[in-house]
Design an enzyme around this catalytic site. Structure first.
Site: not given
Ligand code: NAP
Length: 329
Positions: A151, A225, A324
């Site tokens: 990510r 998320s 995130e």
């Protein structure tokens, strides 16, 4: 999240020349620039932004066959990502079907190396094109030079703000997706008696699973998320396992480290279906990793709620969760 202050200036760009025009307009006035796509993975500070926000709407879809089973597809950064997944799948190509229903634009996908259900954009990206502020020119960056990690990429770390991505080129294949599939996908296939799924079936399964579990950002303010899954050592995992009655969900990664499910940590730190009256923020009842804005009035309140979760997970498990979505400016 429907929070944050206003931008002083904002413009949509639908071509590379419009992008150049916007950049030179801002630099002539010494204004800072932030380029965004769909806006689904960003949070704005309450103070807003005294500069120019460029919304990348650059279109384009060009598929070139490499051989009988493979094609290279170049896609404009401003294209809606899920429309692109739908188009590649209906053309019979596999490679990004597990990334179905992810909100946002195509150009945003390499920034955090978007991933879901075992696929990530780094696996199919050949190269991307971007305007490089340092070189003052358009450059082509091969996938090997994107510093992709879990990510993560150079675009959100070492080179944050340097590149305006204008297109991405993916290599897709007509081969069928190969098992093993993520447990939720495998369950769907078994329930529907499917043994050899094609890309269209995987897309269908991912859409069904995501829609049943995740809030639609058009209806419920959320960033998907909110925390990345932490990558920890075997010793850290053993320490968490020692204080837990149930098995801690984890998966091996590189160099003997393990990825542990952030959703499990959040839930077990006391935030399952949690509605915080102080801040107006909540965790989504079907997925605690998704923070939703139920009645928060400011980004400050969102950050206060985020800190409560980070502190609780830190206190109980000794792990610091990383956010995130990007906090801007
Ligand atoms: P899930 O299927 O309940 O799985 C929970 C977590 O376990 C996921 O985070 C996933 O990691 C990990 N996992 C499960 N099976 C795995 C395997 N075989 N190998 C390695 N890791 C495994 O997850 P979920 O929350 O419903 O999400 C499903 C997928 O959608 C995940 O890939 C997740 O990342 C993605 N998703 C992304 C967002 C977003 O906003 N970025 C939001 C929701 C879901 P990974 O996350 O590393 O895949």
């Amino acid at each position: 999240m429907r929070l944050g202050g206003p931008a002083a200036h904002l413009v949509d760009v639908a071509s590379k020349s419009e992008l150049l025009e916007a950049i030179s307009w801002a630099s002539n006035q010494a204004l800072p620039i932030i380029s965004i796509g769909g806006g689904s993975n960003i949070i704005w500070q309450d103070d807003g932004f005294e500069g120019l926000v460029i919304i990348n709407k650059i279109p384009g879809y060009d598929a070139v066959a490499v051989d009988e089973t493979t094609a290279e597809v170049t896609i404009g950064a401003g294209e809606n990502w899920d429309d692109i997944v739908a188009r590649t799948v209906s053309d019979g190509y596999s490679g990004i079907e597990a990334l179905s229903l992810i909100p946002g634009s195509t150009g945003a996908t390499p920034v955090q190396n978007v991933g879901a259900y075992g696929q990530e954009i780094a696996q199919t990206l050949v190269h991307l094109e971007a305007f490089d502020v340092e070189m003052n020119d358009f450059v082509t960056i091969p996938a090997e030079e994107c510093n992709f990690g879990y990510r993560s990429s150079r675009f959100k770390t070492t080179d944050r703000g340097r590149f305006f991505i204008t297109s991405i080129t993916l290599r897709l294949s007509k081969d069928k997706p190969q098992p093993p599939f993520y447990p939720a996908l495998q369950r769907y296939l078994e329930e529907h008696n499917i043994t050899e799924p094609d890309a269209a079936i995987i897309r269908e399964a991912v859409i069904a699973i995501r829609s049943s579990k995740l809030p639609d950002p058009d209806l419920v303010a959320n960033n998907g998320s909110f925390f990345a899954n932490p990558i920890i050592s075997q010793q850290q995992l053993a320490a968490i396992q020692a204080i837990s009655d149930e098995a801690v969900p984890h998966w091996p990664t590189n160099e003997g480290l393990v990825k542990v499910a952030a959703a499990w940590l959040v839930e077990n730190a006391g935030f399952k279906d949690f509605h915080d009256t102080q801040t107006g923020m909540a965790t989504w009842h079907k997925q605690p990793l998704v923070l939703v804005n139920e009645g928060a009035q400011s980004t400050e309140q969102l950050i206060e709620f985020r800190q409560k979760i980070i502190a609780a997970v830190q206190e109980k498990f000794g792990i610091t969760l990383e956010q995130e979505p990007e906090l801007l400016p």
